[in-house]
Scaffold this motif. Structure first.
Motif, short mmCIF file in Angstrom:
data_model
loop_
_atom_site.label_atom_id
_atom_site.label_comp_id
_atom_site.label_asym_id
_atom_site.label_seq_id
_atom_site.Cartn_x
_atom_site.Cartn_y
_atom_site.Cartn_z
N GLU A 20 -3.64 9.30 -12.73
CA GLU A 20 -3.38 10.03 -12.21
C GLU A 20 -3.50 10.73 -11.11
O GLU A 20 -1.82 11.05 -10.34
CB GLU A 20 -3.88 11.02 -13.56
CG GLU A 20 -3.64 10.89 -15.34
CD GLU A 20 -1.65 11.30 -15.02
OE1 GLU A 20 -1.70 11.85 -14.74
OE2 GLU A 20 -1.10 10.18 -15.60
N ALA A 21 -4.14 10.70 -10.39
CA ALA A 21 -4.34 11.46 -9.58
C ALA A 21 -4.26 11.12 -8.58
O ALA A 21 -5.16 11.23 -7.54
CB ALA A 21 -5.92 12.71 -10.14
N HIS A 22 -3.97 9.42 -8.22
CA HIS A 22 -4.30 9.15 -7.23
C HIS A 22 -3.88 9.74 -5.53
O HIS A 22 -2.55 10.22 -5.23
CB HIS A 22 -3.72 7.24 -7.50
CG HIS A 22 -4.22 6.44 -6.35
ND1 HIS A 22 -4.06 6.40 -5.03
CD2 HIS A 22 -5.09 5.43 -7.26
CE1 HIS A 22 -4.45 4.95 -4.93
NE2 HIS A 22 -5.38 4.55 -5.80
N GLN A 23 -4.59 8.86 -4.61
CA GLN A 23 -4.52 9.96 -3.05
C GLN A 23 -2.66 9.09 -2.10
O GLN A 23 -2.79 9.61 -1.52
CB GLN A 23 -5.35 10.00 -2.33
CG GLN A 23 -6.19 10.67 -2.60
CD GLN A 23 -5.59 12.27 -2.48
OE1 GLN A 23 -4.84 12.78 -2.21
NE2 GLN A 23 -5.47 13.19 -3.67
N VAL A 28 1.54 12.71 -3.14
CA VAL A 28 3.22 13.20 -3.49
C VAL A 28 3.44 12.86 -5.50
O VAL A 28 4.34 14.13 -5.17
CB VAL A 28 4.33 12.43 -2.80
CG1 VAL A 28 4.32 13.58 -1.42
CG2 VAL A 28 4.22 11.55 -2.36
N LEU A 29 3.17 11.98 -5.46
CA LEU A 29 3.12 11.22 -7.00
C LEU A 29 2.70 12.76 -8.19
O LEU A 29 2.86 12.62 -9.27
CB LEU A 29 3.29 10.05 -6.82
CG LEU A 29 3.39 8.88 -6.16
CD1 LEU A 29 3.11 8.07 -6.22
CD2 LEU A 29 5.32 9.35 -6.87
N ARG A 38 12.80 14.40 -5.49
CA ARG A 38 12.62 13.78 -4.06
C ARG A 38 11.36 13.71 -4.01
O ARG A 38 10.99 15.00 -3.94
CB ARG A 38 13.88 15.34 -3.17
CG ARG A 38 14.09 14.14 -1.98
CD ARG A 38 14.70 15.40 -0.90
NE ARG A 38 15.98 15.34 -1.68
CZ ARG A 38 17.03 14.91 -1.43
NH1 ARG A 38 17.57 13.76 -0.70
NH2 ARG A 38 18.33 15.89 -2.25
N VAL A 39 10.97 13.01 -2.89
CA VAL A 39 9.19 12.92 -2.62
C VAL A 39 9.40 12.60 -1.03
O VAL A 39 10.52 11.64 -0.82
CB VAL A 39 8.79 12.55 -3.75
CG1 VAL A 39 8.70 12.37 -4.87
CG2 VAL A 39 9.39 10.77 -3.53
N TRP A 40 8.79 12.82 -0.05
CA TRP A 40 8.73 12.01 1.33
C TRP A 40 7.14 11.46 0.54
O TRP A 40 6.46 12.09 0.75
CB TRP A 40 8.53 12.98 2.14
CG TRP A 40 9.59 13.52 1.99
CD1 TRP A 40 10.92 13.22 3.60
CD2 TRP A 40 10.39 14.98 1.64
NE1 TRP A 40 11.69 14.00 3.29
CE2 TRP A 40 11.91 15.19 2.46
CE3 TRP A 40 10.50 16.03 0.59
CZ2 TRP A 40 12.68 16.25 2.25
CZ3 TRP A 40 11.20 16.98 0.44
CH2 TRP A 40 12.18 16.86 0.59
N LEU A 41 7.64 9.83 1.02
CA LEU A 41 5.89 9.26 0.81
C LEU A 41 5.05 8.98 2.51
O LEU A 41 5.79 9.28 3.22
CB LEU A 41 6.70 7.33 0.67
CG LEU A 41 7.60 8.12 -0.89
CD1 LEU A 41 7.76 5.77 -0.97
CD2 LEU A 41 6.98 7.95 -2.10
N LYS A 42 4.46 9.35 2.24
CA LYS A 42 3.63 9.69 3.23
C LYS A 42 2.81 8.32 3.96
O LYS A 42 2.45 7.84 3.01
CB LYS A 42 2.69 10.97 3.83
CG LYS A 42 4.05 12.39 3.80
CD LYS A 42 2.89 13.41 3.68
CE LYS A 42 4.11 14.26 3.71
NZ LYS A 42 3.56 15.47 3.55
N ASN A 43 2.17 8.13 4.95
CA ASN A 43 1.06 7.01 4.99
C ASN A 43 -0.14 7.92 4.96
O ASN A 43 -0.09 8.57 5.15
CB ASN A 43 1.36 6.18 5.64
CG ASN A 43 1.46 7.73 7.00
OD1 ASN A 43 1.15 8.39 7.83
ND2 ASN A 43 2.13 5.84 8.60
N ALA A 44 -1.50 7.05 5.89
CA ALA A 44 -2.63 7.78 5.62
C ALA A 44 -3.12 8.45 6.84
O ALA A 44 -3.42 9.46 6.63
CB ALA A 44 -3.57 6.42 5.63
N MET A 53 13.29 8.84 -4.11
CA MET A 53 13.81 9.33 -5.14
C MET A 53 12.26 8.96 -6.17
O MET A 53 12.66 7.79 -5.99
CB MET A 53 14.78 8.98 -5.88
CG MET A 53 15.93 10.20 -5.38
SD MET A 53 16.03 11.89 -5.00
CE MET A 53 16.23 12.21 -7.50
N SER A 54 11.94 9.64 -7.21
CA SER A 54 10.34 9.41 -7.74
C SER A 54 10.51 9.74 -9.05
O SER A 54 11.01 10.99 -9.34
CB SER A 54 9.19 9.19 -6.97
OG SER A 54 8.15 8.84 -7.85
#
Ligand SMILES: Nc1nc2c(ncn2[C@@H]2O[C@H](COP(=O)(O)OP(=O)(O)O)[C@@H](O)[C@H]2O)c(=O)[nH]1
Ligand SMILES: [Mg+2]
Length: 327
Positions: A20-23, A28-29, A38-44, A53-54
């Motif tokens: 569920e709450a994975h970082q 963003v998920l 729409r989501v902005w996937l970010k790195n560490a 899109m997700s």
């Protein structure tokens, strides 16, 4: 798990199984629902990797991101950093003989091809039997040689002098006005393709500029093009109108414009001659395959043929083969 391959500008589909709450991707998920958003996937480091899109899909997330190699690398790096392992996608579930054969359904051309693939998928037992008599491999491969035409319909090139009736025949056999027809010689300047289905099998017919008998012909370019296409054909159907002789050694020769009652050959005025010609062509390409009992038509998948050839030549051992196709 990637569900699609990387392309330079294409989209890639990723299925992600995370708690569920994975970082991952900067968290963003956590706000994603089963409605795509729409989501902005970010790195560490908090940098944006991709705008994607997700949505949720059961206990996983589906993410559509850009398929460019750079984006995929960044996504994979982020997943690795988050301690998530990747699995290879297996879109067809259990990879057995049955499922591998069924993947061919998407490629099957015409109802007869679909029926043969479905029958073939049931023939696991026949494959086992074949493995216990390896001397049968070679003859059975030869027997089912024409299986490829179920997926890539055979190419038939119409050939013959100007006004032989090639374009008229193409139109009649395909049931559409594909090519211009007429007495004025040299009307056909391009190669024109038509398709027809007969007895559930698909055939491809190609019309081409005709050659002139004893004279300056249609322009040389058109003739060269026609010869080039002829070289690609699986069969040349040579039409000989009244008074003409065949030109090529290995063609199927058919007398054309044969309207006179009782005349052999084909006439656009006589539907029964057209039906007979279609049956003859289907027999030529599919007759051997159709005559085999279903238990000997299973050699359909190109990988299976390839593996059987290797097995027959002892370049693949039977255990490896069994593990891949049967276990
Ligand atoms: N009587 C008769 N005429 C035909 C037949 N097939 C074609 N034609 C005529 O022959 C001429 C040349 O036909 P076309 O299909 O253009 O020949 P192509 O040059 O070989 O493509 C046209 O006037 C057609 O109407 C046929 O079976 N019977
Ligand atoms: Mg023509």
């Amino acid at each position: 798990m990637w569900l699609s391959s990387p392309g330079s500008a294409a989209l890639s589909l990723l299925r992600l199984h995370v708690p569920e709450a994975h970082q991952v991707f900067g968290g963003v998920l956590q706000t994603v629902t089963d409605i795509p958003q729409r989501v902005w996937l970010k790195n560490a480091a908090g940098e944006v990797i991709d705008e994607a899109m997700s949505c949720r899909e059961g206990n996983a997330f589906l993410i559509t991101c850009h398929g460019g190699p750079g984006v995929r690398l960044a996504v994979e790096e982020e997943l690795a950093q988050a301690g998530l392992s990747q699995t290879a996608a297996n879109l067809y579930g259990e990879c057995t003989f049955v499922s591998r054969t069924l993947t061919l359904l998407q490629l099957a051309r015409g109802p007869a091809a679909v029926r043969m693939v479905l029958e073939a998928a049931k023939e696991t037992e026949s494959l086992r039997n074949l493995l216990s008599s390896p001397e049968q491999i070679r003859p059975q491969l030869a027997e089912s040689e024409s299986f490829r035409y179920l997926f890539s319909p055979p190419r038939i090139q119409l050939w013959g002098p100007v006004n032989a009736g090639k374009s008229s025949l193409l139109n009649k056999l395909c049931g559409q006005p594909l090519a211009a027809v007429g007495d004025e010689p040299g009307l056909t300047r391009d190669v024109i393709e038509g398709r027809l289905e007969h007895q559930g099998f698909e055939l491809r017919l190609f019309d081409a500029p005709g050659h002139w008998v004893g004279g300056v012909g249609v322009d040389a370019e058109a003739q060269a093009l026609a010869r080039e296409w002829r070289g690609e054909a699986d069969l040349v159907l040579e039409l000989t109108p009244p008074g003409a002789a065949p030109e090529l050694p290995n063609s199927l020769v058919v007398a054309s414009r044969a309207d006179a009652a009782g005349a052999d050959g084909v006439s656009t005025q006589r539907p029964e001659t057209l039906e007979a010609l279609k049956s003859r062509l289907v027999e030529h390409f599919f007759g051997r395959l159709a005559a085999l009992p279903p238990s000997r038509r299973f050699l359909l998948h190109p990988d299976l043929r390839n593996n059987l050839e290797r097995l027959g030549e002892e370049r693949l051992n039977a255990d490896q083969f069994r593990r891949y196709w049967l276990d």
